[in-house]
Design a protein around this motif. Structure first.
Motif, PDB file in Angstrom:
ATOM      1  N   THR A 170       0.832  -1.205   0.000  1.00 35.45           N
ATOM      2  CA  THR A 170       0.000   0.000   0.000  1.00 35.45           C
ATOM      3  C   THR A 170       0.866   1.254   0.000  1.00 35.45           C
ATOM      4  O   THR A 170       0.631   2.192  -0.772  1.00 35.45           O
ATOM      5  N   ALA A 171       1.884   1.274   0.851  1.00 35.23           N
ATOM      6  CA  ALA A 171       2.767   2.438   0.925  1.00 35.23           C
ATOM      7  C   ALA A 171       3.421   2.697  -0.433  1.00 35.23           C
ATOM      8  O   ALA A 171       3.508   3.836  -0.898  1.00 35.23           O
ATOM      9  N   TYR A 172       3.844   1.613  -1.092  1.00 34.32           N
ATOM     10  CA  TYR A 172       4.535   1.769  -2.370  1.00 34.32           C
ATOM     11  C   TYR A 172       3.610   2.346  -3.446  1.00 34.32           C
ATOM     12  O   TYR A 172       3.983   3.280  -4.167  1.00 34.32           O
ATOM     13  N   THR A 173       2.399   1.807  -3.529  1.00 38.07           N
ATOM     14  CA  THR A 173       1.465   2.303  -4.549  1.00 38.07           C
ATOM     15  C   THR A 173       1.102   3.769  -4.287  1.00 38.07           C
ATOM     16  O   THR A 173       1.096   4.584  -5.215  1.00 38.07           O
ATOM     17  N   LEU A 174       0.828   4.099  -3.039  1.00 36.57           N
ATOM     18  CA  LEU A 174       0.442   5.482  -2.738  1.00 36.57           C
ATOM     19  C   LEU A 174       1.605   6.434  -3.024  1.00 36.57           C
ATOM     20  O   LEU A 174       1.426   7.468  -3.670  1.00 36.57           O
ATOM     21  N   ALA A 175       2.797   6.062  -2.563  1.00 36.55           N
ATOM     22  CA  ALA A 175       3.952   6.947  -2.774  1.00 36.55           C
ATOM     23  C   ALA A 175       4.274   7.088  -4.263  1.00 36.55           C
ATOM     24  O   ALA A 175       4.759   8.131  -4.704  1.00 36.55           O
ATOM     25  N   SER A 176       3.953   6.056  -5.040  1.00 31.30           N
ATOM     26  CA  SER A 176       4.186   6.132  -6.503  1.00 31.30           C
ATOM     27  C   SER A 176       3.092   6.926  -7.199  1.00 31.30           C
ATOM     28  O   SER A 176       3.186   7.181  -8.389  1.00 31.30           O
ATOM     29  N   SER A 177       1.996   7.245  -6.488  1.00 30.20           N
ATOM     30  CA  SER A 177       0.856   7.902  -7.127  1.00 30.20           C
ATOM     31  C   SER A 177       0.657   9.323  -6.613  1.00 30.20           C
ATOM     32  O   SER A 177      -0.460   9.833  -6.614  1.00 30.20           O
ATOM     33  N   GLY A 178       1.711   9.926  -6.121  1.00 31.20           N
ATOM     34  CA  GLY A 178       1.624  11.340  -5.748  1.00 31.20           C
ATOM     35  C   GLY A 178       1.239  11.605  -4.307  1.00 31.20           C
ATOM     36  O   GLY A 178       1.072  12.765  -3.921  1.00 31.20           O
ATOM     37  N   TYR A 179       1.102  10.572  -3.510  1.00 35.04           N
ATOM     38  CA  TYR A 179       0.867  10.802  -2.075  1.00 35.04           C
ATOM     39  C   TYR A 179       2.223  11.110  -1.441  1.00 35.04           C
ATOM     40  O   TYR A 179       3.117  10.268  -1.441  1.00 35.04           O
ATOM     41  N   THR A 180       2.359  12.324  -0.919  1.00 40.20           N
ATOM     42  CA  THR A 180       3.670  12.743  -0.418  1.00 40.20           C
ATOM     43  C   THR A 180       3.770  12.613   1.098  1.00 40.20           C
ATOM     44  O   THR A 180       4.863  12.700   1.645  1.00 40.20           O
ATOM     45  N   LYS A 181       2.626  12.426   1.745  1.00 38.72           N
ATOM     46  CA  LYS A 181       2.678  12.307   3.203  1.00 38.72           C
ATOM     47  C   LYS A 181       2.229  10.913   3.633  1.00 38.72           C
ATOM     48  O   LYS A 181       1.101  10.692   4.039  1.00 38.72           O
ATOM     49  N   VAL A 182       3.137   9.948   3.475  1.00 34.89           N
ATOM     50  CA  VAL A 182       2.841   8.573   3.859  1.00 34.89           C
ATOM     51  C   VAL A 182       3.816   8.166   4.971  1.00 34.89           C
ATOM     52  O   VAL A 182       5.028   8.232   4.796  1.00 34.89           O
ATOM     53  N   THR A 183       3.261   7.777   6.111  1.00 36.09           N
ATOM     54  CA  THR A 183       4.075   7.300   7.227  1.00 36.09           C
ATOM     55  C   THR A 183       3.671   5.866   7.541  1.00 36.09           C
ATOM     56  O   THR A 183       2.486   5.548   7.548  1.00 36.09           O
ATOM     57  N   VAL A 184       4.665   5.014   7.760  1.00 37.41           N
ATOM     58  CA  VAL A 184       4.388   3.621   8.112  1.00 37.41           C
ATOM     59  C   VAL A 184       4.946   3.347   9.507  1.00 37.41           C
ATOM     60  O   VAL A 184       6.119   3.622   9.770  1.00 37.41           O
ATOM     61  N   LEU A 185       4.109   2.827  10.386  1.00 43.85           N
ATOM     62  CA  LEU A 185       4.550   2.443  11.729  1.00 43.85           C
ATOM     63  C   LEU A 185       4.640   0.925  11.804  1.00 43.85           C
ATOM     64  O   LEU A 185       3.735   0.222  11.351  1.00 43.85           O
ATOM     65  N   GLU A 186       5.727   0.421  12.377  1.00 45.51           N
ATOM     66  CA  GLU A 186       5.933  -1.036  12.443  1.00 45.51           C
ATOM     67  C   GLU A 186       6.520  -1.372  13.806  1.00 45.51           C
ATOM     68  O   GLU A 186       7.472  -0.750  14.246  1.00 45.51           O
ATOM     69  N   LYS A 187       5.968  -2.419  14.435  1.00 45.11           N
ATOM     70  CA  LYS A 187       6.409  -2.723  15.805  1.00 45.11           C
ATOM     71  C   LYS A 187       7.797  -3.352  15.886  1.00 45.11           C
ATOM     72  O   LYS A 187       8.478  -3.235  16.895  1.00 45.11           O
ATOM     73  N   ASP A 188       8.229  -4.058  14.838  1.00 52.05           N
ATOM     74  CA  ASP A 188       9.582  -4.612  14.879  1.00 52.05           C
ATOM     75  C   ASP A 188      10.577  -3.498  14.532  1.00 52.05           C
ATOM     76  O   ASP A 188      10.191  -2.475  13.968  1.00 52.05           O
ATOM     77  N   ASP A 189      11.858  -3.720  14.835  1.00 51.13           N
ATOM     78  CA  ASP A 189      12.811  -2.662  14.490  1.00 51.13           C
ATOM     79  C   ASP A 189      13.560  -2.939  13.192  1.00 51.13           C
ATOM     80  O   ASP A 189      14.546  -2.268  12.888  1.00 51.13           O
ATOM     81  N   VAL A 190      13.074  -3.942  12.444  1.00 53.73           N
ATOM     82  CA  VAL A 190      13.622  -4.207  11.108  1.00 53.73           C
ATOM     83  C   VAL A 190      12.473  -4.456  10.134  1.00 53.73           C
ATOM     84  O   VAL A 190      11.389  -4.858  10.539  1.00 53.73           O
ATOM     85  N   VAL A 191      12.735  -4.211   8.848  1.00 46.35           N
ATOM     86  CA  VAL A 191      11.796  -4.597   7.787  1.00 46.35           C
ATOM     87  C   VAL A 191      12.577  -5.448   6.793  1.00 46.35           C
ATOM     88  O   VAL A 191      13.656  -5.032   6.374  1.00 46.35           O
ATOM     89  N   PRO A 192      12.108  -6.634   6.389  1.00 41.08           N
ATOM     90  CA  PRO A 192      10.843  -7.216   6.816  1.00 41.08           C
ATOM     91  C   PRO A 192      10.804  -7.572   8.302  1.00 41.08           C
ATOM     92  O   PRO A 192      11.793  -8.072   8.848  1.00 41.08           O
ATOM     93  N   SER A 193       9.662  -7.292   8.880  1.00 44.37           N
ATOM     94  CA  SER A 193       9.438  -7.529  10.302  1.00 44.37           C
ATOM     95  C   SER A 193       9.495  -9.023  10.598  1.00 44.37           C
ATOM     96  O   SER A 193       8.995  -9.841   9.828  1.00 44.37           O
ATOM     97  N   ARG A 194      10.077  -9.358  11.761  1.00 43.87           N
ATOM     98  CA  ARG A 194      10.120 -10.772  12.143  1.00 43.87           C
ATOM     99  C   ARG A 194       8.735 -11.303  12.517  1.00 43.87           C
ATOM    100  O   ARG A 194       8.534 -12.490  12.627  1.00 43.87           O
ATOM    101  N   PHE A 195       7.772 -10.395  12.675  1.00 45.08           N
ATOM    102  CA  PHE A 195       6.404 -10.815  12.975  1.00 45.08           C
ATOM    103  C   PHE A 195       5.572 -11.015  11.705  1.00 45.08           C
ATOM    104  O   PHE A 195       4.474 -11.541  11.761  1.00 45.08           O
ATOM    105  N   SER A 196       6.069 -10.553  10.557  1.00 43.76           N
ATOM    106  CA  SER A 196       5.266 -10.598   9.335  1.00 43.76           C
ATOM    107  C   SER A 196       5.211 -12.014   8.759  1.00 43.76           C
ATOM    108  O   SER A 196       6.240 -12.686   8.635  1.00 43.76           O
TER     109      SER A 196
END
Ligand code: FAD
Ligand code: NAG
Ligand code: NAG
Length: 430
Positions: free
Chosen positions: A23-49
């Protein structure tokens, strides 16, 4: 409603798993300039995903043409888009039963093949496979007896290296200016923040474990199996469930002859993939009805364990299915230790349909992406479009993805083989 030229709303996405990243990728590629992603793990890909894994099956055969069409579209992107292509391996998909499978399980295949063969995308792609001799034509590297294996081989399928694909999408998001906030204190959301605007209840942001507050015009929850924890009113529609996953370690010499083998699903035993290129690990998963964890919850919800360590086992029965499969296909590895044992959690719905919709009574401020039902990773290249669509239209028009009336869900049908013995606290562990 947002039009092409009006300023885009600010968007807060909670969860940087498969669907949050897409979702973040599509929105950021479509002119959405204010996209913030919060994730509980401290790495991406998250170990919980659930998507943080060596591989996921990418296939398009569904009994429901709606998902077939979408999966075919996704596969075209896996095949051609430079972002996804390096992570896709079109090795084919062998879907069979073993000799000892119950007759009912064997019978399903005929109907199933009739239904998928009607779809033009599968023309010349799908063939039936009966018995060891035909199996060995498709997969000469299978050294075991594979006696009585029967099913089909689909060439328009394979797997994606899902951790690597997730990482690639994350890197692309960072390049596009998406703001990621990771970690328990500032990235783990514990509460939604509501306000009353012109006498309407509106979700205006979120609060994290460390009491940070983030505001945005639109809040999107992509929490995988954790989602009912944050919006319990979703509980009757979505159940957190898990399957056990293990690896066996091969040496480079042992792995070499297995390069290129198809993804193989022996439905009554387990499924497995070609050895991972980087680690030479072979992954196995026995995909039964899935296990629940109602034990810890006070409000009738099944949720994943909070700590990763608590998910590091598999059900004992799964181990015996995997050992049986090894005898059948790779007897040379039959006694190899099972390593990296863990439970992989997904958000299950009664009809396996996704839920991609606004949460009722939030004045179209809060969207939930849930109900992946264990078949959501393949959509990574196109999933963001589904969300952009409803964000810009202001509602979900696709009936099967709508928020369902909870009382109705509760009283109809049974969930994927719900039985007491599927509760994790009641089964022996390996
Ligand atoms: C064993 C197994 C096999 C599978 N095989 C396939 C397959 O072959 N093909 C296929 O297409 N799909 C498969 N799937 C399903 C696929 O992995 C999921 O559909 C997909 O990962 C769903 O994406 P998601 O973003 O909803 O959830 P996830 O990828 O699980 O991501 C959820 C994210 O939310 C974060 N999060 C949770 N709570 C919070 C919070 N409070 N605050 C901040 N962040 C939070 C988590 O850390 C995580 O990063 C499989 C799943 C499992 C378990
Ligand atoms: C495998 O085939 C069976 C029918 O034989 C079908 O019900 C099942 O959905 C198939 N599995 C996958 C992952 O396509
Ligand atoms: C709430 O919804 C109404 C009607 O759709 C809309 O006019 C209004 O702007 C919305 N309010 C907020 C704060 O989004």
């Amino acid at each position: 409603m947002t039009t092409q030229d009006s300023p885009k709303p600010s968007v807060l996405i909670v969860g940087a798993g498969c669907w949050g990243l897409a979702t973040a990728y599509t929105l950021a590629s479509s002119g959405y300039t204010k996209v913030t992603v919060l994730e509980k793990d401290d790495v991406v890909p998250s170990r919980f995903s659930a998507g943080n894994d060596l591989n996921k099956v990418i296939r398009a055969e569904y009994a429901d043409n709606f998902y077939t069409d979408l999966s075919v579209r996704a596969i075209r992107k896996w095949q051609t888009d430079p972002l996804y292509k390096p992570h896709f391996h079109q090795n084919g998909f062998l879907n069979v039963t073993s000799e000892s499978a119950p007759q009912a399980t064997k019978d399903v295949v005929t109907n199933y093949l009739t239904s998928i063969r009607g779809h033009p995308a599968f023309e010349g792609q799908v063939s039936t496979v009966h018995g060891a001799e035909e199996i060995k034509k498709v997969a000469p590297a299978f050294t075991g007896p594979t006696a009585g294996w029967s099913g089909y081989f689909n060439k328009l399928a394979g797997y994606a290296h899902s951790a690597d694909a997730s990482k690639a999408v994350y890197d692309a998001c960072v390049k596009l200016g998406v703001n990621f906030v990771l970690g328990r204190d500032n990235g783990e959301v514990t509460e939604l923040v509501y306000d009353t605007i012109s006498s309407r209840r509106v979700c205006v942001g979120v609060k994290t474990r460390g009491n940070q507050i983030y505001h945005a015009d639109k809040v999107i929850l992509a929490l995988g199996a954790d989602v009912p924890g944050l919006i319990p009113q979703l509980g009757p529609q979505v159940t957190g469930r898990c399957w056990g996953v293990v690896h066996i370690q091969l040496t480079p010499e042992e792995a070499r002859p297995l390069r290129g083998i198809p993804v193989t699903n022996v439905r009554d035993l387990a499924f497995f993939f070609e050895p991972d290129e980087a680690t030479n690990k072979l992954k196995f998963c026995h995909m039964g009805g899935g296990f629940t964890n109602f034990a810890l919850s006070q409000n009738g919800l099944s949720l994943p364990y909070e700590k990763l360590e608590d998910s590091q086992f598999i059900p004992l029965d799964d181990e015996s299915y995997i050992r049986k499969l090894l005898q059948e296909v790779f007897p040379q590895f039959a006694d190899r230790p099972l390593i990296d044992k863990h439970l992989c959690w997904f958000a299950d719905t009664i009809d396996s349909d996704y839920i991609i919709d606004y949460v009722p009574d939030t004045n179209s401020s809060l969207i939930v992406l849930s109900g992946d039902s264990g078949h959501g990773f393949k959509m990574l290249p196109i999933f963001g479009e589904f969300v952009k669509e409803i964000l810009e239209r202001g509602s979900q028009n696709i009936a099967k993805w709508q928020w369902k009336d909870d009382t109705k869900q509760k009283s109809t049908g049974t969930w994927r083989g719900d039985t007491a013995t599927q509760e994790l606290s009641k089964i022996p562990r390996a």
